[in-house]
Design a protein around this motif. Structure first.
Motif, short mmCIF file in Angstrom:
data_model
loop_
_atom_site.label_atom_id
_atom_site.label_comp_id
_atom_site.label_asym_id
_atom_site.label_seq_id
_atom_site.Cartn_x
_atom_site.Cartn_y
_atom_site.Cartn_z
N GLU A 198 0.95 -1.17 -0.01
CA GLU A 198 -0.02 0.19 0.23
C GLU A 198 0.91 1.32 0.12
OE1 GLU A 198 -3.11 2.19 2.66
OE2 GLU A 198 -2.57 0.38 3.27
N ALA A 199 0.91 1.91 -1.16
CA ALA A 199 1.68 3.15 -1.31
C ALA A 199 1.17 4.36 -0.49
CB ALA A 199 1.87 3.66 -2.69
N THR A 200 1.84 4.81 0.47
CA THR A 200 1.32 5.83 1.46
C THR A 200 1.93 7.18 0.67
OG1 THR A 200 3.17 5.56 2.80
CG2 THR A 200 1.07 4.61 3.48
N PHE A 201 2.96 7.02 0.02
CA PHE A 201 3.56 8.41 -0.49
C PHE A 201 4.66 7.98 -1.63
CE2 PHE A 201 6.55 7.44 2.57
CZ PHE A 201 7.82 7.88 2.28
N MET A 202 4.81 8.92 -2.61
CA MET A 202 5.57 8.71 -3.64
C MET A 202 6.62 10.01 -3.75
SD MET A 202 3.20 7.09 -6.50
CE MET A 202 4.40 6.20 -7.41
N ALA A 203 7.91 9.69 -4.09
CA ALA A 203 8.82 10.68 -4.07
C ALA A 203 9.95 10.27 -5.14
CB ALA A 203 9.48 10.76 -2.89
N GLY A 220 3.92 -5.69 6.33
CA GLY A 220 2.90 -6.34 6.21
C GLY A 220 2.82 -7.81 6.65
N PHE A 221 1.70 -8.57 6.31
CA PHE A 221 1.76 -10.05 6.75
C PHE A 221 0.46 -10.82 6.12
CE2 PHE A 221 3.19 -7.91 10.56
CZ PHE A 221 4.01 -9.08 11.28
N LYS A 222 1.00 -11.86 5.60
CA LYS A 222 0.38 -12.90 4.81
C LYS A 222 -0.08 -14.20 5.57
CE LYS A 222 3.20 -13.30 1.13
NZ LYS A 222 3.53 -13.91 0.13
N LEU A 223 -1.03 -14.53 5.52
CA LEU A 223 -1.44 -15.92 6.34
C LEU A 223 -2.14 -16.79 4.94
CD1 LEU A 223 -2.55 -17.30 8.79
CD2 LEU A 223 -4.78 -16.29 8.66
N ASN A 224 -1.06 -17.95 5.20
CA ASN A 224 -1.04 -19.03 4.06
C ASN A 224 -1.31 -18.53 2.60
OD1 ASN A 224 -1.14 -21.14 5.90
ND2 ASN A 224 -3.36 -20.44 6.80
N GLY A 225 -0.46 -17.31 2.56
CA GLY A 225 -0.70 -16.88 1.03
C GLY A 225 -1.59 -15.84 0.93
N ARG A 226 -2.47 -15.66 1.61
CA ARG A 226 -3.63 -14.41 1.50
C ARG A 226 -2.87 -13.15 2.24
NH1 ARG A 226 -9.58 -15.49 3.59
NH2 ARG A 226 -9.70 -16.81 1.87
N VAL A 227 -3.21 -12.14 1.65
CA VAL A 227 -2.67 -10.84 2.56
C VAL A 227 -3.73 -10.58 3.49
CG1 VAL A 227 -2.23 -8.41 2.08
CG2 VAL A 227 -1.54 -10.18 0.23
N LEU A 228 -2.84 -10.59 4.57
CA LEU A 228 -3.77 -10.25 5.89
C LEU A 228 -3.58 -8.80 6.22
CD1 LEU A 228 -5.13 -11.56 8.45
CD2 LEU A 228 -3.03 -11.61 9.68
N ARG A 229 -2.30 -8.13 5.88
CA ARG A 229 -2.35 -6.98 6.00
C ARG A 229 -1.28 -6.31 4.97
NH1 ARG A 229 0.07 -4.34 11.65
NH2 ARG A 229 2.02 -4.96 10.21
N PRO A 230 -1.63 -5.30 4.06
CA PRO A 230 -0.57 -5.02 3.06
C PRO A 230 0.62 -4.18 3.96
CG PRO A 230 -2.49 -3.68 3.05
CD PRO A 230 -2.94 -4.66 3.88
N ALA A 231 1.66 -3.94 3.29
CA ALA A 231 2.89 -3.05 3.97
C ALA A 231 2.44 -1.81 3.24
CB ALA A 231 4.16 -3.83 3.33
N GLN A 232 2.80 -0.91 4.44
CA GLN A 232 2.56 0.37 3.93
C GLN A 232 3.95 1.00 3.61
OE1 GLN A 232 0.70 2.42 7.45
NE2 GLN A 232 -1.19 1.55 6.98
N VAL A 233 4.22 1.31 2.18
CA VAL A 233 5.49 1.70 2.04
C VAL A 233 5.57 3.26 1.28
CG1 VAL A 233 5.88 -0.75 1.38
CG2 VAL A 233 5.12 0.61 -0.16
N GLY A 234 6.85 3.40 0.97
CA GLY A 234 7.20 4.85 0.03
C GLY A 234 7.57 4.23 -1.22
N VAL A 235 7.22 4.86 -2.36
CA VAL A 235 7.53 4.41 -3.60
C VAL A 235 8.47 5.43 -4.59
CG1 VAL A 235 6.45 3.01 -5.64
CG2 VAL A 235 5.55 2.82 -3.76
N VAL A 236 9.31 4.90 -5.20
CA VAL A 236 10.13 5.75 -5.94
C VAL A 236 9.12 6.12 -7.32
CG1 VAL A 236 12.17 6.02 -7.42
CG2 VAL A 236 12.20 4.85 -5.26
N LYS A 237 9.30 7.62 -7.55
CA LYS A 237 8.49 8.00 -8.73
C LYS A 237 9.37 9.07 -9.50
CE LYS A 237 4.29 10.36 -10.41
NZ LYS A 237 3.21 10.89 -10.11
#
Length: 239
Positions: A198-203, A220-237
């Protein structure tokens, strides 16, 4: 003498004349008797030939009738056979559909049971990841300079021991969670994946590739291959 001879001659002549006269009559009588005798035989023969002809005609008619009846029976049997074949195909199709539906039901039931088993701890896992996050936050606040410092004071030794203890506890906890299907998502330096991140910001980052993760705000976390909670990240733009 002469008179006697003439008398005999005349008698002989009369006798011959009577015999000659009687012969055609006898022949006619014989022919009439023969005709009378042959007439019944001819009539019997005619009747026999007539009866035989009628018998042959009746036999032919009976044979034709039997052939027609046999054709009707064969036609009826063919219709019955076609009907039975159609019924057999229909039942076969129903049977195959029933088997297919039953197998689909088995697969769906097995899948539902597996999902219920795999994600039975989903609610518990969501609550548990907060504790794992606290381990990560506690370890991240310790300055790396103090951990690598050459100064070996008592306070630094206690800090290093505490850090290593927390790190070991976190590692063991993550290994235990992984055994039960719960894995942590740490996408630092990976290409951005919208299914897990999950992209919280881009820079813009000139020294990094476009659309890559350069900062992790929350793992983030995955439970048996299913995303339990997405990772909150910053993405290069960079584009």
């Amino acid at each position: 003498m002469l008179r006697t001879a003439l008398t005999r001659s005349s008698r002989a002549l009369c006798s011959g004349t009577r015999v000659a006269a009687q012969r055609p009559i006898a022949s006619q009588i014989f022919q009439m008797q023969a005709a009378r005798t042959a007439a019944p035989q001819l009539r019997s023969a005619a009747r026999w030939y007539s009866a035989e002809a009628e018998g042959e005609k009746k036999a032919e008619e009976g044979a034709e009738k039997k052939e027609g009846e046999a054709d009707d029976v064969v036609t009826a049997l063919k219709k019955q056979l076609d009907a039975k074949d159609a019924e057999a195909r229909e039942w076969k199709d129903k049977c195959l559909r029933t088997v297919a539906d039953f197998r689909n039901l088995q697969e769906r039931t097995a899948r539902d049971v597996k999902q219920a088993k795999d994600f039975a701890i989903q609610k518990f896992a969501k609550d548990l990841v907060e504790s794992v996050d606290n381990f990560d936050r506690a370890l991240s606040v310790v300055p790396q300079e103090k951990l690598k410092s050459e100064e070996q004071s008592e306070h630094l030794k206690d800090l290093v021991n505490l850090y290593e203890g927390l790190k070991m506890t976190e590692t063991i906890l993550l290994q235990t969670l992984k055994k039960h299907g719960l894995e942590r998502i740490d996408p630092d330096g990976e290409v951005f994946n919208p299914n897990e991140h999950e992209a919280t910001f881009m820079a813009p980052m000139p020294d990094k590739e476009h659309n890559t993760v350069f900062h992790i705000q929350q793992k983030g976390f995955k439970l048996n291959g299913r995303v339990l909670r997405p990772a909150q990240v910053g993405v290069v733009k960079n584009k």
